[in-house]
Design a protein around this motif. Structure first.
Motif, PDB file in Angstrom:
ATOM      1  N   ASP A 165      69.066 -30.176  73.622  1.00 18.79           N
ATOM      2  CA  ASP A 165      69.004 -29.329  72.416  1.00 18.79           C
ATOM      3  C   ASP A 165      68.668 -27.904  72.820  1.00 18.79           C
ATOM      4  O   ASP A 165      67.714 -27.679  73.570  1.00 18.79           O
ATOM      5  N   ILE A 166      69.423 -26.948  72.305  1.00 21.28           N
ATOM      6  CA  ILE A 166      69.074 -25.544  72.520  1.00 21.28           C
ATOM      7  C   ILE A 166      68.391 -25.063  71.244  1.00 21.28           C
ATOM      8  O   ILE A 166      68.975 -25.140  70.145  1.00 21.28           O
ATOM      9  N   LEU A 167      67.165 -24.597  71.408  1.00 18.81           N
ATOM     10  CA  LEU A 167      66.353 -24.231  70.253  1.00 18.81           C
ATOM     11  C   LEU A 167      65.951 -22.764  70.323  1.00 18.81           C
ATOM     12  O   LEU A 167      65.703 -22.227  71.408  1.00 18.81           O
ATOM     13  N   VAL A 168      65.904 -22.160  69.149  1.00 15.05           N
ATOM     14  CA  VAL A 168      65.320 -20.828  69.030  1.00 15.05           C
ATOM     15  C   VAL A 168      64.265 -20.959  67.938  1.00 15.05           C
ATOM     16  O   VAL A 168      64.598 -21.346  66.804  1.00 15.05           O
ATOM     17  N   ASP A 169      63.014 -20.714  68.310  1.00 13.16           N
ATOM     18  CA  ASP A 169      61.942 -20.819  67.344  1.00 13.16           C
ATOM     19  C   ASP A 169      61.982 -22.176  66.610  1.00 13.16           C
ATOM     20  O   ASP A 169      61.911 -22.231  65.372  1.00 13.16           O
ATOM     21  N   LYS A 170      62.146 -23.248  67.381  1.00 16.32           N
ATOM     22  CA  LYS A 170      62.159 -24.636  66.875  1.00 16.32           C
ATOM     23  C   LYS A 170      63.377 -24.980  66.029  1.00 16.32           C
ATOM     24  O   LYS A 170      63.420 -26.027  65.385  1.00 16.32           O
ATOM     25  N   HIS A 171      64.342 -24.104  65.959  1.00 11.10           N
ATOM     26  CA  HIS A 171      65.567 -24.380  65.205  1.00 11.10           C
ATOM     27  C   HIS A 171      66.705 -24.647  66.184  1.00 11.10           C
ATOM     28  O   HIS A 171      66.906 -23.884  67.136  1.00 11.10           O
ATOM     29  N   LEU A 213      63.568 -12.606  70.541  1.00 10.81           N
ATOM     30  CA  LEU A 213      63.718 -14.064  70.468  1.00 10.81           C
ATOM     31  C   LEU A 213      64.203 -14.617  71.805  1.00 10.81           C
ATOM     32  O   LEU A 213      64.975 -13.962  72.508  1.00 10.81           O
ATOM     33  N   THR A 214      63.762 -15.845  72.125  1.00  9.70           N
ATOM     34  CA  THR A 214      64.279 -16.490  73.341  1.00  9.70           C
ATOM     35  C   THR A 214      64.791 -17.880  72.994  1.00  9.70           C
ATOM     36  O   THR A 214      64.306 -18.523  72.059  1.00  9.70           O
ATOM     37  N   ALA A 215      65.756 -18.310  73.775  1.00  5.19           N
ATOM     38  CA  ALA A 215      66.306 -19.654  73.593  1.00  5.19           C
ATOM     39  C   ALA A 215      65.683 -20.564  74.637  1.00  5.19           C
ATOM     40  O   ALA A 215      65.535 -20.178  75.798  1.00  5.19           O
ATOM     41  N   SER A 216      65.303 -21.772  74.224  1.00  4.71           N
ATOM     42  CA  SER A 216      64.776 -22.716  75.208  1.00  4.71           C
ATOM     43  C   SER A 216      65.461 -24.065  75.032  1.00  4.71           C
ATOM     44  O   SER A 216      66.180 -24.287  74.061  1.00  4.71           O
ATOM     45  N   ILE A 217      65.205 -24.946  76.006  1.00  7.80           N
ATOM     46  CA  ILE A 217      65.887 -26.243  76.009  1.00  7.80           C
ATOM     47  C   ILE A 217      64.863 -27.329  75.721  1.00  7.80           C
ATOM     48  O   ILE A 217      63.819 -27.395  76.369  1.00  7.80           O
ATOM     49  N   LYS A 218      65.187 -28.150  74.737  1.00  2.75           N
ATOM     50  CA  LYS A 218      64.379 -29.357  74.519  1.00  2.75           C
ATOM     51  C   LYS A 218      65.101 -30.453  75.270  1.00  2.75           C
ATOM     52  O   LYS A 218      66.257 -30.748  74.950  1.00  2.75           O
ATOM     53  N   TRP A 219      64.439 -31.010  76.301  1.00  4.99           N
ATOM     54  CA  TRP A 219      65.099 -32.009  77.148  1.00  4.99           C
ATOM     55  C   TRP A 219      65.676 -33.123  76.296  1.00  4.99           C
ATOM     56  O   TRP A 219      64.986 -33.583  75.379  1.00  4.99           O
ATOM     57  N   PRO A 220      66.891 -33.602  76.534  1.00  5.39           N
ATOM     58  CA  PRO A 220      67.786 -33.101  77.570  1.00  5.39           C
ATOM     59  C   PRO A 220      68.840 -32.125  77.069  1.00  5.39           C
ATOM     60  O   PRO A 220      69.465 -31.473  77.885  1.00  5.39           O
ATOM     61  N   PRO A 237      65.487 -28.740  62.000  1.00  4.24           N
ATOM     62  CA  PRO A 237      65.961 -27.545  61.306  1.00  4.24           C
ATOM     63  C   PRO A 237      66.997 -26.853  62.206  1.00  4.24           C
ATOM     64  O   PRO A 237      66.861 -26.876  63.430  1.00  4.24           O
ATOM     65  N   ALA A 238      68.032 -26.285  61.602  1.00  2.00           N
ATOM     66  CA  ALA A 238      69.116 -25.710  62.415  1.00  2.00           C
ATOM     67  C   ALA A 238      69.311 -24.239  62.071  1.00  2.00           C
ATOM     68  O   ALA A 238      68.872 -23.763  61.024  1.00  2.00           O
ATOM     69  N   THR A 239      69.966 -23.543  62.983  1.00  2.00           N
ATOM     70  CA  THR A 239      70.243 -22.130  62.757  1.00  2.00           C
ATOM     71  C   THR A 239      71.529 -21.754  63.488  1.00  2.00           C
ATOM     72  O   THR A 239      72.174 -22.605  64.102  1.00  2.00           O
ATOM     73  N   SER A 240      71.911 -20.484  63.370  1.00  2.00           N
ATOM     74  CA  SER A 240      73.109 -19.990  64.064  1.00  2.00           C
ATOM     75  C   SER A 240      72.806 -18.597  64.604  1.00  2.00           C
ATOM     76  O   SER A 240      71.828 -17.951  64.197  1.00  2.00           O
TER      77      SER A 240
END
Ligand code: BT5
Length: 237
Positions: free
Chosen positions: A100-106, A91-98, A142-145
């Motif tokens: 949000d930190i998302l993993v697999d859209k969560h 899995l990788t974490a990416s940034i939705k500007w500006p 959608p959220a995750t931890s």
């Protein structure tokens, strides 16, 4: 390294950091709370902050700044790296500007920067050990931890240490910020809908960041718009 003040409870760590900054907090001082009773997101939104499970921290950055609008990006990069370090390898974490930190859209983390008298407070919330049942049902994304993603409980202090190390790194290497953000920003290259207060909504393609960290969106007739703050919705999500 950062001076850290730990609290059992705060309304919001951004409030505590602001009060401390207005007294005698050194540059880079950080407030961490186990629980926030009024944790907040941007535009008056709520940040769900139950006790004993997550990270809620705020770091004080004293100006003057060449580009204060880059500071949310600095927080987002540090949070992305802390999340990334605690993910399984697939899995990788990416940034939705500006912010949000998302993993697999969560959404796993969010950043809230506030400016008070030439001082920027960078607030970071990371969902570390929340379980599925801990999340309210009406979240925007959608959220995750980390715990849900890893399948077991994670060490909050280890995540905190990485965040502080990386905040420190980016404070000392501001020239690398935009390139690194560009590399990890999933908004770039995507079709987005821009819907900001006072603006006519439009769709376009997010093409790049400028040196201030603003998002440049090219509309369907080829005109480039500079979005300095706010949200853009990625299409299709
Ligand atoms: C953010 O706002 O994502 C910024 C969150 C910043 C939180 C930190 S915690 C330490 C510091 N002290 C504070 O009081 N705040 C900062 P925004 O993009 O506006 O997203 C807010 C939206 O995310 C809410 O409207 C909910 O839908 C959703 N949300 C709330 N709590 C969440 C959580 N724990 N995990 C994922 N999504 C959440």
């Amino acid at each position: 390294m950062s001076t850290v003040r730990r609290l059992r409870e705060a309304t919001s760590t951004n409030d505590e950091a602001r009060k401390w900054a207005q007294k005698d907090a050194p540059d880079g001082a950080t407030v961490v709370a186990d629980h926030q009773t009024a944790g907040r997101g941007r535009l008056g939104r709520n940040w769900h902050s139950p006790p004993g499970v997550n990270l809620y921290l705020s770091q004080i950055h004293r100006g003057p700044f060449d580009h204060p609008t880059r500071l949310p990006l600095l927080g987002a990069l540090a949070a992305r790296e802390a999340v990334g370090k605690h993910l399984p390898p697939d899995l990788t974490a990416s940034i939705k500007w500006p912010n949000d930190i998302l993993v697999d859209k969560h959404k796993v983390a969010g950043i809230l920067c506030e400016l008070v008298d030439e001082i920027v407070i960078i607030g970071i919330g990371i969902n570390v050990n929340m379980t599925e049942n801990d999340f309210p049902k009406d979240l925007r994304h959608p959220a995750t931890s980390l715990r849900i993603l890893r399948g077991n409980e994670q060490d909050r202090d280890a995540v905190l240490k990485t965040v502080l190390d990386r905040l420190n790194y980016w404070r000392n290497n501001p020239g690398l910020l935009i390139d690194s953000f560009t590399q990890h920003c999933m908004t770039l290259g995507r079709k987005v809908e821009v819907n900001l207060p006072g603006w006519q909504p439009f769709t376009g393609t997010a093409i790049r960041l400028d040196e201030k960290g603003a998002l440049i969106v090219e509309d369907e007739s080829g005109v480039a718009h500079c979005i300095e703050a706010g949200d853009v919705d990625i299409q299709p999500w």
